[in-house]
Structure formats: structure tokens, C-alpha cells
Design a protein around this motif. Structure first.
Motif, short mmCIF file in Angstrom:
data_model
loop_
_atom_site.label_atom_id
_atom_site.label_comp_id
_atom_site.label_asym_id
_atom_site.label_seq_id
_atom_site.Cartn_x
_atom_site.Cartn_y
_atom_site.Cartn_z
N ASN A 82 0.86 -1.18 0.00
CA ASN A 82 0.00 0.00 0.00
C ASN A 82 0.90 1.23 0.00
OD1 ASN A 82 -1.75 2.12 0.47
ND2 ASN A 82 -2.91 1.05 2.05
N ALA A 83 0.89 1.97 -1.10
CA ALA A 83 1.78 3.12 -1.27
C ALA A 83 1.43 4.28 -0.35
CB ALA A 83 1.76 3.59 -2.72
N GLU A 84 0.31 4.20 0.34
CA GLU A 84 -0.07 5.23 1.30
C GLU A 84 -0.26 4.62 2.69
OE1 GLU A 84 -3.43 7.27 -0.39
OE2 GLU A 84 -2.20 8.23 -1.90
N GLY A 85 0.26 3.41 2.89
CA GLY A 85 0.12 2.70 4.16
C GLY A 85 1.21 3.06 5.15
N THR A 86 1.24 2.31 6.24
CA THR A 86 2.16 2.63 7.34
C THR A 86 3.18 1.53 7.61
OG1 THR A 86 0.58 1.71 8.92
CG2 THR A 86 0.45 4.08 8.49
N GLU A 87 3.26 0.55 6.74
CA GLU A 87 4.21 -0.55 6.92
C GLU A 87 5.65 -0.02 6.96
OE1 GLU A 87 5.56 -4.54 4.39
OE2 GLU A 87 3.99 -3.24 3.61
N LYS A 88 6.45 -0.55 7.90
CA LYS A 88 7.87 -0.20 7.94
C LYS A 88 8.61 -1.17 7.03
CE LYS A 88 8.07 1.77 12.53
NZ LYS A 88 8.54 1.62 13.90
N ILE A 89 9.42 -0.61 6.16
CA ILE A 89 10.18 -1.43 5.22
C ILE A 89 11.66 -1.15 5.42
CG2 ILE A 89 10.73 -1.74 2.77
CD1 ILE A 89 7.83 -1.50 2.17
N THR A 90 12.41 -2.22 5.62
CA THR A 90 13.86 -2.10 5.72
C THR A 90 14.44 -2.59 4.40
OG1 THR A 90 13.72 -2.50 8.09
CG2 THR A 90 15.89 -2.73 7.05
N TYR A 91 15.07 -1.65 3.68
CA TYR A 91 15.59 -1.96 2.36
C TYR A 91 16.93 -1.28 2.17
CZ TYR A 91 15.77 -2.17 -2.77
OH TYR A 91 16.15 -2.40 -4.07
N GLN A 92 17.93 -2.08 1.84
CA GLN A 92 19.29 -1.59 1.61
C GLN A 92 19.76 -0.69 2.76
OE1 GLN A 92 19.19 -0.02 -2.45
NE2 GLN A 92 19.41 -2.09 -3.28
N ASP A 93 19.66 -1.24 3.96
CA ASP A 93 20.14 -0.60 5.19
C ASP A 93 19.44 0.72 5.54
OD1 ASP A 93 21.99 -2.67 5.59
OD2 ASP A 93 23.44 -1.70 4.27
N PHE A 94 18.20 0.88 5.08
CA PHE A 94 17.44 2.08 5.42
C PHE A 94 16.02 1.67 5.77
CE2 PHE A 94 14.96 5.91 4.61
CZ PHE A 94 15.73 6.89 5.24
N GLU A 95 15.45 2.30 6.79
CA GLU A 95 14.06 2.02 7.16
C GLU A 95 13.15 3.08 6.56
OE1 GLU A 95 12.53 0.25 11.03
OE2 GLU A 95 12.02 2.38 11.22
N TYR A 96 12.20 2.62 5.74
CA TYR A 96 11.24 3.50 5.08
C TYR A 96 9.91 3.44 5.84
CZ TYR A 96 14.43 3.61 1.10
OH TYR A 96 15.52 3.79 0.30
N THR A 97 9.32 4.58 6.06
CA THR A 97 8.03 4.67 6.75
C THR A 97 7.16 5.69 6.03
OG1 THR A 97 8.83 6.43 8.21
CG2 THR A 97 9.08 4.15 9.01
N ASN A 98 6.04 6.00 6.62
CA ASN A 98 5.15 7.05 6.09
C ASN A 98 4.84 8.00 7.23
OD1 ASN A 98 3.31 8.62 4.78
ND2 ASN A 98 2.05 6.93 4.04
#
Length: 182
Positions: A82-98
């Protein structure tokens, strides 16, 4: 009476086979990255939003197609994001949030930083990642099963690595024969 019993049994068998129809086995992006470490496989990501009409059509018309589901399950890790969701994603040593997500807001919300990092500017978008989790390409817009088949097979076979010109892309498209049913 016997014919009625046979008809009812056949009806239940038919309903059972419909419910047993293959469905895409969705997972989170973090789960897919973890699975890649055990068994390398490309990732197929459906980037959607809750308010997006074409996203819902993609779910109904394309992702429910048995040929699509079977091919995706056999060859990819399938991710719903979900491109507008709140899932935390850890990708290439960085944590992405919203961080700007507003749970009270109806309709459009802020874009997840991971969607922004992938340069997603249309919904739905399908994003492909290689076996190491590196981004290959986002593919914006609704696709029919046959339109999606071209990309699923091209990415899976690594043919996309050889397509470096517009002419090569045209030749690839014109030579491609779809086998997915509508």
C-alpha cells in the motif's frame, strides 16, 4: 430423485473446484527479502492505494486470473504494498516509513517514503526486483493478464537485459506469443 442427487453432487464439486482455484500467495516486502536469502527469486510487487479504482480492477481481473496466479507463484515472490500505508520497510540498510500518514483522513493520504524512493507516480504500479532485491523497473498502470504476461516472462527470463533500444523492444513485443487465457 437420483438425477437430483447427482445434480446436487456435481454442483458442489463445481463450487469446490472454483474455490480451489489458484490464488497469488501475497507477502510483505520484508518477508520477500527474507525469503530471497533462503531461496533467490525475483520479486513482483503490486503497488496500490485503497482509493484507486484501477488497482481494484487489477485485483479482480488480472490477479484473479489462474494463469497469472500460477505463473507468479511459481516464479516470483509476490508482494502487496500500500503506497499510502504505514508498513515499515527495511531496504538496503534504510528504514522507510510514512511519517505524514493521517489515519483519520479519507481518500488520498501521504505517499510512503518507499513508494517515493521507487519513483512511483501512478497507481497501480507493478515493480520488479531481481534475485538480490535490487530494483529492476516499475511498470505503471492497469494491465490485462495478457499484457502482464509479456513483462512477467521477459523479467523472469532476463530478456529485459538484452532489450536496449526502442527497436529491440518493438521486435520483442511483436515476437511475443501470449499463452495466458483471459
Amino acid at each position: 430423485m437420483q438425477k437430483l442427487v447427482v445434480a446436487i453432487v456435481l454442483l458442489f464439486i463445481g463450487i469446490g473446484s472454483l474455490s480451489a482455484q489458484e490464488k497469488i500467495m501475497w507477502m510483505s516486502f520484508n518477508e520477500a527479502l527474507k525469503a530471497q536469502k533462503k531461496e533467490p527469486r525475483k520479486i513482483f510487487m503490486d503497488v496500490y492505494t485503497d482509493w484507486c479504482g484501477p488497482c481494484k480492477l487489477l485485483d479482480q481481473n488480472t490477479f484473479q486470473n489462474p494463469d497469472v496466479a500460477k505463473y507468479v507463484n511459481a516464479n516470483y515472490y509476490a508482494v502487496k504494498f500500500n503506497a499510502e500505508g504505514t508498513e515499515k520497510i527495511t531496504y538496503q540498510d534504510f528504514e522507510y516509513t510514512n511519517p505524514n500518514h493521517d489515519p483519520k483522513r479519507k481518500g488520498r493520504n501521504s505517499q510512503h517514503l518507499f513508494a517515493h524512493a521507487m519513483k512511483i507516480n501512478a497507481y497501480p504500479s507493478i515493480v520488479f526486483f531481481d534475485e538480490k532485491g535490487d530494483l529492476i523497473q516499475p511498470l505503471p498502470g492497469y494491465k490485462t493478464p495478457q499484457q502482464l504476461e509479456l513483462f512477467l516472462k521477459m523479467i523472469k527470463s532476463d530478456d529485459y537485459l538484452e532489450i536496449t533500444t526502442a527497436e529491440a523492444w518493438e521486435a520483442y513485443q511483436s515476437g511475443f506469443e501470449s499463452t495466458f487465457k483471459s
